[in-house]
Design a protein around this motif. Structure first.
Motif, mmCIF file in Angstrom:
data_model
loop_
_atom_site.group_PDB
_atom_site.id
_atom_site.type_symbol
_atom_site.label_atom_id
_atom_site.label_comp_id
_atom_site.label_asym_id
_atom_site.label_seq_id
_atom_site.Cartn_x
_atom_site.Cartn_y
_atom_site.Cartn_z
ATOM 1 N N SER A 61 -3.022 31.166 -52.557
ATOM 2 C CA SER A 61 -3.549 31.992 -51.471
ATOM 3 C C SER A 61 -4.420 33.104 -52.059
ATOM 4 O O SER A 61 -4.430 33.333 -53.274
ATOM 5 C CB SER A 61 -2.403 32.590 -50.654
ATOM 6 O OG SER A 61 -1.651 33.460 -51.465
ATOM 7 N N THR A 62 -5.103 33.809 -51.189
ATOM 8 C CA THR A 62 -6.055 34.839 -51.613
ATOM 9 C C THR A 62 -5.406 35.866 -52.540
ATOM 10 O O THR A 62 -5.964 36.218 -53.579
ATOM 11 C CB THR A 62 -6.606 35.584 -50.373
ATOM 12 O OG1 THR A 62 -6.952 34.628 -49.380
ATOM 13 C CG2 THR A 62 -7.817 36.415 -50.735
ATOM 14 N N LYS A 63 -4.219 36.309 -52.157
ATOM 15 C CA LYS A 63 -3.606 37.418 -52.908
ATOM 16 C C LYS A 63 -3.226 37.024 -54.338
ATOM 17 O O LYS A 63 -3.035 37.895 -55.184
ATOM 18 C CB LYS A 63 -2.376 37.955 -52.163
ATOM 19 C CG LYS A 63 -1.202 37.000 -52.092
ATOM 20 C CD LYS A 63 -0.025 37.659 -51.354
ATOM 21 C CE LYS A 63 1.256 36.857 -51.430
ATOM 22 N NZ LYS A 63 1.181 35.482 -50.991
ATOM 23 N N ASN A 64 -3.125 35.738 -54.603
ATOM 24 C CA ASN A 64 -2.691 35.303 -55.936
ATOM 25 C C ASN A 64 -3.794 34.681 -56.785
ATOM 26 O O ASN A 64 -3.530 34.215 -57.899
ATOM 27 C CB ASN A 64 -1.528 34.318 -55.807
ATOM 28 C CG ASN A 64 -0.248 35.007 -55.383
ATOM 29 O OD1 ASN A 64 0.036 36.112 -55.856
ATOM 30 N ND2 ASN A 64 0.505 34.392 -54.499
ATOM 31 N N LEU A 65 -5.021 34.695 -56.293
ATOM 32 C CA LEU A 65 -6.117 34.082 -57.052
ATOM 33 C C LEU A 65 -6.293 34.742 -58.418
ATOM 34 O O LEU A 65 -6.494 34.081 -59.439
ATOM 35 C CB LEU A 65 -7.425 34.171 -56.261
ATOM 36 C CG LEU A 65 -7.504 33.344 -54.976
ATOM 37 C CD1 LEU A 65 -8.814 33.624 -54.259
ATOM 38 C CD2 LEU A 65 -7.358 31.858 -55.272
ATOM 39 N N GLN A 66 -6.210 36.068 -58.400
ATOM 40 C CA GLN A 66 -6.400 36.811 -59.663
ATOM 41 C C GLN A 66 -5.293 36.487 -60.667
ATOM 42 O O GLN A 66 -5.550 36.346 -61.862
ATOM 43 C CB GLN A 66 -6.415 38.303 -59.374
ATOM 44 C CG GLN A 66 -7.409 39.044 -60.236
ATOM 45 C CD GLN A 66 -7.554 40.495 -59.816
ATOM 46 O OE1 GLN A 66 -7.093 40.907 -58.755
ATOM 47 N NE2 GLN A 66 -8.192 41.275 -60.653
ATOM 48 N N LEU A 67 -4.081 36.363 -60.142
ATOM 49 C CA LEU A 67 -2.957 36.002 -61.017
ATOM 50 C C LEU A 67 -3.222 34.649 -61.675
ATOM 51 O O LEU A 67 -3.061 34.491 -62.890
ATOM 52 C CB LEU A 67 -1.656 35.934 -60.202
ATOM 53 C CG LEU A 67 -0.487 35.241 -60.904
ATOM 54 C CD1 LEU A 67 0.063 36.107 -62.038
ATOM 55 C CD2 LEU A 67 0.625 34.895 -59.912
ATOM 56 N N VAL A 68 -3.633 33.679 -60.861
ATOM 57 C CA VAL A 68 -3.854 32.325 -61.389
ATOM 58 C C VAL A 68 -4.968 32.346 -62.441
ATOM 59 O O VAL A 68 -4.866 31.689 -63.488
ATOM 60 C CB VAL A 68 -4.164 31.345 -60.240
ATOM 61 C CG1 VAL A 68 -4.515 29.968 -60.769
ATOM 62 C CG2 VAL A 68 -2.983 31.269 -59.286
#
Ligand SMILES: NC(=O)c1ccc[n+]([C@@H]2O[C@H](COP(=O)([O-])OP(=O)(O)OC[C@H]3O[C@@H](n4cnc5c(N)ncnc54)[C@H](OP(=O)(O)O)[C@@H]3O)[C@@H](O)[C@H]2O)c1
Length: 106
Positions: A61-68
């Motif tokens: 999801s959008t909120k986890n793109l940076q994490l990935v």
């Protein structure tokens, strides 16, 4: 790291490894899609796939793109905005941790 944290690692980690290596026969240079890349299994899978030398696309999801991305994914797909099935990219290996993709279309 606490004992509780350490004890949680083998299950998700081994699941990711089995999917990529034992079932998926991952190899360096292969294009790998990981659906659920920010989750318990997926976040291991992204890092492992990169360590095998694969070209990794992660779905979250959008909120986890940076994490990935921070885990090493070369590309990310936001499932709230886009559907991997509808894109033109093709993959050598798909690890669908979520289980909601129509593999026939990938
Ligand atoms: N964890 C384990 O040790 C383990 C071991 C064996 C099997 N499993 C099984 O593997 C599955 C996933 O477990 P998990 O622990 O990795 O779950 P999780 O930590 O809850 O992660 C779920 C992942 O799915 C993503 N997601 C949710 N809805 C999605 C959608 N519509 N399209 C694409 N991605 C979506 C989430 O992204 P966002 O968070 O960004 O929304 C997140 O990356 C479950 O069926 C579980 O029973 C888990």
């Amino acid at each position: 790291m606490s004992f509780e944290q350490a004890a949680s690692l083998p299950m998700a980690g081994a699941t990711a490894l089995q999917g990529l290596r034992d079932r998926g026969h991952i190899q360096s240079g292969r294009k790998v899609l990981i659906n659920g890349a920010s989750g318990g299994v997926g976040h291991f899978a992204v890092q492992m796939a990169k360590s095998f030398g694969a070209e990794v696309t992660g779905v979250s999801s959008t909120k986890n793109l940076q994490l990935v991305q921070s885990l090493g994914a070369d590309r990310v797909i936001d499932y709230t905005m886009d559907n991997p099935v509808h894109r033109t990219e093709r993959y050598d290996l798909v690890l669908d941790v979520v289980g909601n993709l129509s593999l026939r279309n990938l």
